[in-house]
Design an enzyme around this catalytic site. Structure first.
Site, PDB file in Angstrom:
ATOM      1  N   ARG A 124     -41.019  41.807  53.695  1.00 31.29           N
ATOM      2  CA  ARG A 124     -40.777  40.563  54.933  1.00 31.29           C
ATOM      3  C   ARG A 124     -42.331  40.664  55.053  1.00 31.29           C
ATOM      4  O   ARG A 124     -42.163  40.956  56.198  1.00 31.29           O
ATOM      5  CB  ARG A 124     -39.717  40.883  55.584  1.00 31.29           C
ATOM      6  CG  ARG A 124     -40.040  39.507  57.182  1.00 31.29           C
ATOM      7  CD  ARG A 124     -38.021  39.721  57.361  1.00 31.29           C
ATOM      8  NE  ARG A 124     -36.566  39.182  56.006  1.00 31.29           N
ATOM      9  CZ  ARG A 124     -36.196  38.803  56.572  1.00 31.29           C
ATOM     10  NH1 ARG A 124     -35.819  39.133  58.190  1.00 31.29           N
ATOM     11  NH2 ARG A 124     -34.719  38.978  55.607  1.00 31.29           N
ATOM     12  N   HIS A 139     -37.230  32.798  50.255  1.00 29.58           N
ATOM     13  CA  HIS A 139     -36.588  34.163  50.033  1.00 29.58           C
ATOM     14  C   HIS A 139     -35.157  34.141  48.457  1.00 29.58           C
ATOM     15  O   HIS A 139     -34.305  34.161  48.748  1.00 29.58           O
ATOM     16  CB  HIS A 139     -35.239  33.628  51.395  1.00 29.58           C
ATOM     17  CG  HIS A 139     -34.892  35.144  51.873  1.00 29.58           C
ATOM     18  ND1 HIS A 139     -34.534  36.307  51.577  1.00 29.58           N
ATOM     19  CD2 HIS A 139     -34.243  34.463  53.090  1.00 29.58           C
ATOM     20  CE1 HIS A 139     -34.192  36.946  52.090  1.00 29.58           C
ATOM     21  NE2 HIS A 139     -33.562  36.498  53.355  1.00 29.58           N
ATOM     22  N   GLN A 175     -32.169  36.183  48.818  1.00 28.33           N
ATOM     23  CA  GLN A 175     -30.482  35.969  49.442  1.00 28.33           C
ATOM     24  C   GLN A 175     -30.712  34.773  48.501  1.00 28.33           C
ATOM     25  O   GLN A 175     -29.151  34.475  48.243  1.00 28.33           O
ATOM     26  CB  GLN A 175     -31.803  34.880  50.751  1.00 28.33           C
ATOM     27  CG  GLN A 175     -30.153  34.460  51.350  1.00 28.33           C
ATOM     28  CD  GLN A 175     -29.015  34.851  51.965  1.00 28.33           C
ATOM     29  OE1 GLN A 175     -30.055  35.775  52.709  1.00 28.33           O
ATOM     30  NE2 GLN A 175     -28.151  35.220  52.123  1.00 28.33           N
ATOM     31  N   ASP A 230     -29.637  26.079  56.671  1.00 25.82           N
ATOM     32  CA  ASP A 230     -30.449  27.319  57.797  1.00 25.82           C
ATOM     33  C   ASP A 230     -30.629  26.706  59.074  1.00 25.82           C
ATOM     34  O   ASP A 230     -30.590  25.665  58.787  1.00 25.82           O
ATOM     35  CB  ASP A 230     -31.498  27.935  56.119  1.00 25.82           C
ATOM     36  CG  ASP A 230     -31.959  28.878  56.987  1.00 25.82           C
ATOM     37  OD1 ASP A 230     -31.793  29.312  57.820  1.00 25.82           O
ATOM     38  OD2 ASP A 230     -33.510  29.307  56.476  1.00 25.82           O
ATOM     39  N   CYS A 278     -27.089  31.946  55.668  1.00 24.94           N
ATOM     40  CA  CYS A 278     -27.692  33.164  55.023  1.00 24.94           C
ATOM     41  C   CYS A 278     -27.472  34.158  56.171  1.00 24.94           C
ATOM     42  O   CYS A 278     -27.826  35.434  55.804  1.00 24.94           O
ATOM     43  CB  CYS A 278     -29.501  33.279  54.486  1.00 24.94           C
ATOM     44  SG  CYS A 278     -30.393  32.849  55.802  1.00 24.94           S
ATOM     45  N   ARG A 281     -25.383  39.928  49.517  1.00 21.18           N
ATOM     46  CA  ARG A 281     -27.031  41.224  49.540  1.00 21.18           C
ATOM     47  C   ARG A 281     -27.035  42.231  49.500  1.00 21.18           C
ATOM     48  O   ARG A 281     -27.863  42.314  47.984  1.00 21.18           O
ATOM     49  CB  ARG A 281     -27.584  41.175  50.839  1.00 21.18           C
ATOM     50  CG  ARG A 281     -27.930  39.254  51.385  1.00 21.18           C
ATOM     51  CD  ARG A 281     -28.853  38.719  50.716  1.00 21.18           C
ATOM     52  NE  ARG A 281     -29.915  39.236  50.470  1.00 21.18           N
ATOM     53  CZ  ARG A 281     -30.788  39.087  52.100  1.00 21.18           C
ATOM     54  NH1 ARG A 281     -30.525  38.530  52.636  1.00 21.18           N
ATOM     55  NH2 ARG A 281     -31.832  40.229  51.869  1.00 21.18           N
TER      56      ARG A 281
HETATM   57  N1   CP Z   1     -29.846  37.057  55.408  1.00 20.38           N
HETATM   58  C1   CP Z   1     -31.076  37.335  55.746  1.00 20.38           C
HETATM   59  O1   CP Z   1     -32.336  37.479  55.438  1.00 20.38           O
HETATM   60  O2   CP Z   1     -30.868  38.036  56.879  1.00 20.38           O
HETATM   61  P1   CP Z   1     -32.296  38.811  58.087  1.00 20.38           P
HETATM   62  O3   CP Z   1     -32.614  38.092  58.931  1.00 20.38           O
HETATM   63  O4   CP Z   1     -30.784  39.489  58.862  1.00 20.38           O
HETATM   64  O5   CP Z   1     -32.550  40.206  57.176  1.00 20.38           O
END
Ligand code: CP
Length: 305
Positions: free
Chosen positions: A102, A129, A132, A224, A264, A292
């Site tokens: 990430r 992403h 997701q 989002d 998400c 997920r």
């Molecule tokens: N949706 C998502 O990626 O959640 P986090 O940021 O908690 O990993």
């Protein structure tokens, strides 16, 4: 299968197969079946930003498959400061079987992927992403029984990493996609052009519009945060610009009665969606978060076993 999953497009050919495997794994594990496909395999998870769902779902997923995950932070490793992404990629490739990253800086993600000899999975960057979207497509398939021919609508900041991944992932699986957003926040041209090209070949549509009435006849509404990590400095401006694009009951009522609402998470209630919609009868956000785990277990199985 392609080594690196930086975009949902990297698994264009395998999306449906991965979704179906995720649904099967969910059923099998809940029925008590045990797996050891990834016995002896290790996933390095590097986070440069906070996470709840991504960290837990990858770590638990590796455990359920008989493997192991190691949590690392960008700060501890000093990516780009203490050490180059290139050197980190080369060294980690000697220790682990895959890397989930990430990143704050998409260039570092690309560098890591270019120099690693093991698969690198994008755990969220500025542009996409992909993990997701896999979970979201799995959730839509569970709820609606299919993907092909459905209409998916994203409301809010269209230049968002999720909106980009939805444009690719939904068109690749045969859905019509609409992004409703003020012109200033329309998706990056690359994602619009590429998704329109995919949709055209499948005889489906991609619509980018400012008109909220475009939610009519949609099967899915998603949104989002209106202020993603990279734009915190624009908080007040963004909240003002996007205030008419908050998903409310009024907007939900314009869509089909059986429309599902997706987010998400984490949610900033009142900024991009109202709490009554996020936890209302059409919301599937908790199933989406759960998926997920299963979608990524399917992805890891395909990549590593
Ligand atoms: N949706 C998502 O990626 O959640 P986090 O940021 O908690 O990993």
């Amino acid at each position: 299968m392609k080594k690196n999953i930086l975009s949902i497009f990297d698994i264009a050919e395998e999306i449906e197969e991965i979704i179906d495997l995720g649904i099967k794994l969910k059923h099998d594990v809940k029925a008590g079946k045990q797996f050891n496909n990834l016995q002896g395999k290790t996933l390095a998870m590097i986070f440069e930003r906070q996470s709840t769902r991504t960290r837990l779902s990858f770590e638990i997923g590796m455990t359920l498959l008989g493997g192991h995950a190691i949590f690392l932070t960008g700060g501890e490793m000093g990516i780009g400061q203490r050490e180059s992404p290139e050197d980190i990629a080369r060294v980690l490739s000697r220790y682990v079987d895959a890397i989930m990253y990430r990143s704050i800086n998409t260039f570092y993600l690309q560098e890591l992927a270019a120099h690693a000899t093991v698969p690198v999975i994008n755990g969220l960057d500025r542009e996409e992403h992909p993990c997701q979207i896999l979970a979201d497509l799995m959730t839509i398939k569970e709820k609606k029984g299919r993907l092909e021919g459905l209409t998916f609508t994203f409301v809010g900041d269209g230049d968002d990493n999720l909106a980009h991944s939805y444009l690719l992932g939904c068109t690749l699986t045969g859905m019509n996609v609409t992004v409703i957003s003020p012109k200033k926040y329309w998706p990056n041209e690359y994602y619009t052009t590429r998704s329109k090209d995919i949709a055209w070949k499948k005889n489906h549509t991609v619509t980018i519009t400012e008109d909220l009435n475009a939610v009519a006849h949609t099967d899915v509404i998603a949104t989002d945060t209106h202020v993603s990590f990279w734009f915190e400095h624009e908080r007040q401006q963004r909240l003002a610009d996007l205030c008419n694009y908050i998903v409310t009951q009024e907007i939900m009522k314009k869509a089909k009665p059986d429309v599902i609402f997706m987010h998400c998470m984490p949610i900033y209630y009142g900024e991009e969606v109202t709490k009554d919609v996020a936890h209302g009868q059409n919301s599937v956000i908790i199933d989406e978060a759960e998926n997920r785990l299963w979608a990524q277990m399917a992805l890891l199985t395909k990549l590593l076993s």
